[in-house]
Design an enzyme around this catalytic site. Structure first.
Site, PDB file in Angstrom:
ATOM      1  N   TYR A 188      17.191 -34.654  73.278  1.00 48.64           N
ATOM      2  CA  TYR A 188      18.015 -35.896  72.037  1.00 48.64           C
ATOM      3  C   TYR A 188      16.943 -35.594  70.918  1.00 48.64           C
ATOM      4  O   TYR A 188      16.032 -35.615  71.040  1.00 48.64           O
ATOM      5  CB  TYR A 188      17.878 -37.189  72.380  1.00 48.64           C
ATOM      6  N   GLN A 209      25.640 -43.253  71.283  1.00 49.30           N
ATOM      7  CA  GLN A 209      26.969 -42.704  71.732  1.00 49.30           C
ATOM      8  C   GLN A 209      26.529 -41.323  72.776  1.00 49.30           C
ATOM      9  O   GLN A 209      27.452 -40.422  73.498  1.00 49.30           O
ATOM     10  CB  GLN A 209      28.084 -42.629  70.388  1.00 49.30           C
ATOM     11  N   ASN A 256      15.402 -43.446  67.760  1.00 51.60           N
ATOM     12  CA  ASN A 256      14.900 -44.742  67.602  1.00 51.60           C
ATOM     13  C   ASN A 256      15.567 -45.880  68.236  1.00 51.60           C
ATOM     14  O   ASN A 256      15.431 -46.188  69.270  1.00 51.60           O
ATOM     15  CB  ASN A 256      15.896 -45.309  66.211  1.00 51.60           C
ATOM     16  N   SER A 312       7.698 -44.104  65.620  1.00 55.65           N
ATOM     17  CA  SER A 312       6.288 -42.958  65.244  1.00 55.65           C
ATOM     18  C   SER A 312       5.641 -44.827  65.690  1.00 55.65           C
ATOM     19  O   SER A 312       5.343 -45.093  64.615  1.00 55.65           O
ATOM     20  CB  SER A 312       6.276 -42.612  64.512  1.00 55.65           C
ATOM     21  N   GLN A 341       1.307 -40.948  60.171  1.00 56.80           N
ATOM     22  CA  GLN A 341       2.218 -41.345  60.739  1.00 56.80           C
ATOM     23  C   GLN A 341       2.977 -42.249  60.333  1.00 56.80           C
ATOM     24  O   GLN A 341       4.426 -43.075  60.395  1.00 56.80           O
ATOM     25  CB  GLN A 341       1.348 -42.171  61.687  1.00 56.80           C
ATOM     26  N   HIS A 388       6.861 -41.139  58.843  1.00 56.18           N
ATOM     27  CA  HIS A 388       7.442 -40.830  59.431  1.00 56.18           C
ATOM     28  C   HIS A 388       8.755 -42.487  58.564  1.00 56.18           C
ATOM     29  O   HIS A 388       9.766 -41.826  59.179  1.00 56.18           O
ATOM     30  CB  HIS A 388       7.609 -41.597  60.360  1.00 56.18           C
ATOM     31  N   GLU A 430       1.205 -44.744  71.003  1.00 52.65           N
ATOM     32  CA  GLU A 430       1.880 -43.943  71.157  1.00 52.65           C
ATOM     33  C   GLU A 430       0.585 -42.491  71.332  1.00 52.65           C
ATOM     34  O   GLU A 430       0.578 -42.179  71.701  1.00 52.65           O
ATOM     35  CB  GLU A 430       2.960 -43.535  70.343  1.00 52.65           C
ATOM     36  N   HIS A 431       0.070 -42.983  69.476  1.00 59.16           N
ATOM     37  CA  HIS A 431      -1.323 -42.185  69.568  1.00 59.16           C
ATOM     38  C   HIS A 431      -1.979 -42.422  69.755  1.00 59.16           C
ATOM     39  O   HIS A 431      -2.708 -44.124  68.912  1.00 59.16           O
ATOM     40  CB  HIS A 431      -0.868 -41.877  68.663  1.00 59.16           C
ATOM     41  N   ASP A 447       1.535 -33.458  66.323  1.00 59.86           N
ATOM     42  CA  ASP A 447       3.001 -33.109  66.694  1.00 59.86           C
ATOM     43  C   ASP A 447       3.625 -32.314  66.440  1.00 59.86           C
ATOM     44  O   ASP A 447       4.381 -31.836  66.926  1.00 59.86           O
ATOM     45  CB  ASP A 447       3.431 -33.515  64.983  1.00 59.86           C
ATOM     46  N   GLU A 504      12.399 -52.260 114.243  1.00 65.39           N
ATOM     47  CA  GLU A 504      13.450 -53.056 113.000  1.00 65.39           C
ATOM     48  C   GLU A 504      14.468 -52.900 113.726  1.00 65.39           C
ATOM     49  O   GLU A 504      15.888 -52.745 112.804  1.00 65.39           O
ATOM     50  CB  GLU A 504      13.430 -51.658 112.087  1.00 65.39           C
ATOM     51  N   HIS A 520      17.730 -44.786 116.063  1.00 62.27           N
ATOM     52  CA  HIS A 520      16.575 -44.145 115.838  1.00 62.27           C
ATOM     53  C   HIS A 520      15.683 -43.534 116.631  1.00 62.27           C
ATOM     54  O   HIS A 520      15.716 -41.948 116.627  1.00 62.27           O
ATOM     55  CB  HIS A 520      15.639 -44.671 115.002  1.00 62.27           C
TER      56      HIS A 520
END
Length: 426
Positions: free
Chosen positions: A126, A188, A211, A234, A256, A259, A324-325, A358, A412, A417
């Site tokens: 994506y 979607q 998002n 971000s 940053q 964004h 994140e960073h 980046d 068990e 088995h």
């Protein structure tokens, strides 16, 4: 910007709130659930309707994908081609270094055991749309799939009202080895890639940032398909002692904030004097930037500056925040770097701008956000590989394994088995 010092009355309560959990709000969760249900029930019809509703574009089932002719006709500047090639070269080299290799060994009973690593057959990546074409994101997701040898890479990114996708983004996707491009965005698109429609063939695994609606769709569809991580809006957290360059720190904060949207920006220091210098530098540099409107919103709503007691407290807050960073600027780097445990990526020293990571450095900038760095790592090449364990025994190793297998079978209550092993050596 919210500026607090450790002597302020609400400092402790604010710091406590920085210990985040990547959980959705009820309205986001419910809306995404509705979107997934619509795509599951109505397929292409739902995709067309949501494209009209959210992106103001008229599509039909035959126009959901970029055509081979459109891709062949893409024209970009030579400088763009050069930049894409340079970035992709580093990405491919870094990714190949992280790929897993087949291995095997002989266990204590003489059985040969090991693992085999093969690329997934079909993955979805994506690439967010919105205010800017994220060419670098295309490279830092699809490029890793290409390095891993994935034969089918389908990208999803929203088109504009004219039904077209930015040519530089198309060029980057093509260079990164993408085989199909779906002109749909949002939750979607995630639903279509995970579940499939009449036109969209489902994928084995989903990758890429988005998002809060995209992130929530990935969360809800986990199980129907596997996912990479939860990379949302971000984030950057800059930790600095008095050695930090205020102009550089301000530039990274503004980069940053550029964004926009739900971006989160933080600066933590034990130097009160440095805070004043950074704030002045931010105000000065902001006047020169094209996206000042979006940046001002992030500075107002999503930016905090903390004056902490010492570096130990800064690192403790960083691990709770799980950014994140993280930029770490300090005199004693060797001491503090090992103590930062939850960052998606760490940038060291005054001369390591996050922007290089980046766009160019090699590691993927698809990283965990919203506090999910406690549980997730950033996107890696081996996430594009399917891992399969291999076991091979002969009569001798079966015989040596029998006693232990039969004991587990007895405990068990699984006598079949035990019998399935014993029958081979009787």
């Amino acid at each position: 910007m919210k500026i607090l010092g450790y002597r302020d009355a609400d400092y402790e309560s604010f710091v406590k709130r920085l210990n985040r959990r990547a959980l959705p709000t009820h309205d986001v969760r419910d809306l995404v659930a509705d979107i997934i249900a619509e795509v599951a029930g109505q397929g292409d019809k739902a995709l067309v309707a949501y494209a009209k509703r959210f992106d103001n574009v008229e599509l039909n089932a035959k126009k959901l994908f970029i055509t081979p002719e459109e891709l062949a006709d893409v024209k970009v500047a030579p400088s763009t081609k050069k930049a894409v090639a340079a970035s992709l070269k580093n990405i491919i080299a870094f990714a190949k270094g992280g790929l897993r290799k087949d291995w095997s060994m002989i266990n204590a009973e003489g059985a040969r055991v090991g693992e085999r690593f093969q690329p997934f057959d079909r993955v979805g990546v994506y690439v967010p749309g919105g205010k800017a074409p994220l060419v670098s994101t295309a490279l830092m997701t699809a490029g890793f799939a290409k390095a891993a040898g994935v034969p089918e890479i389908i990208a999803a990114t929203p088109c504009g009202p004219d039904g077209k996708v930015n040519p530089e983004l198309l060029y980057a996707l093509k260079a990164a080895g993408v085989t199909e491009i779906l002109k749909i965005g949002g939750a979607q698109a995630i639903a279509a890639l995970a579940l499939g429609t009449k036109t969209v063939k489902p994928v084995d695994r989903l990758f890429g940032p988005g998002n809060r609606f995209v992130v929530e769709a990935k969360r809800q569809l986990f199980g129907a398909v596997s996912i990479d991580l939860l990379p949302g809006p971000s984030e950057v957290l800059i930790i600095s002692d008095k050695t930090g360059n205020p102009d550089y720190i301000a530039a990274d904060l503004l980069a940053q904030a550029e964004h926009g949207g739900d971006s989160v920006i933080g600066f933590i220091t034990d130097s009160k004097a440095l805070i004043g210098k950074v704030v002045k530098a931010v105000e000065k540099q902001l006047l020169t930037l094209n996206r000042a409107k979006y940046i001002k919103e992030v500075l107002k709503q999503g930016t905090f500056i903390l004056n902490v007691r010492n570096m130990a407290e800064a690192v403790e807050i960083s691990n709770a925040f799980a950014s994140e960073h993280v930029s770490l600027i300090c005199a004693d780097e060797k001491k503090w770097l090992p103590q930062i445990r939850t960052a998606g990526a760490i940038y060291l020293g005054n001369n390591s701008p996050v922007a290089v990571g980046d766009f160019l450095a090699g590691p993927s900038h698809t990283l965990p956000t919203g506090g999910s760095g406690r549980s997730f790592s950033g996107l890696r090449a081996d996430q594009f590989q399917r891992r399969t364990s291999i076991v091979k025994l002969d009569k001798k190793s079966v015989r040596k394994s029998l006693e232990v297998v039969q004991e587990f079978a007895r405990i068990e209550g699984l006598d079949a088995h035990g019998r399935s092993t014993a029958i081979r050596v009787e």
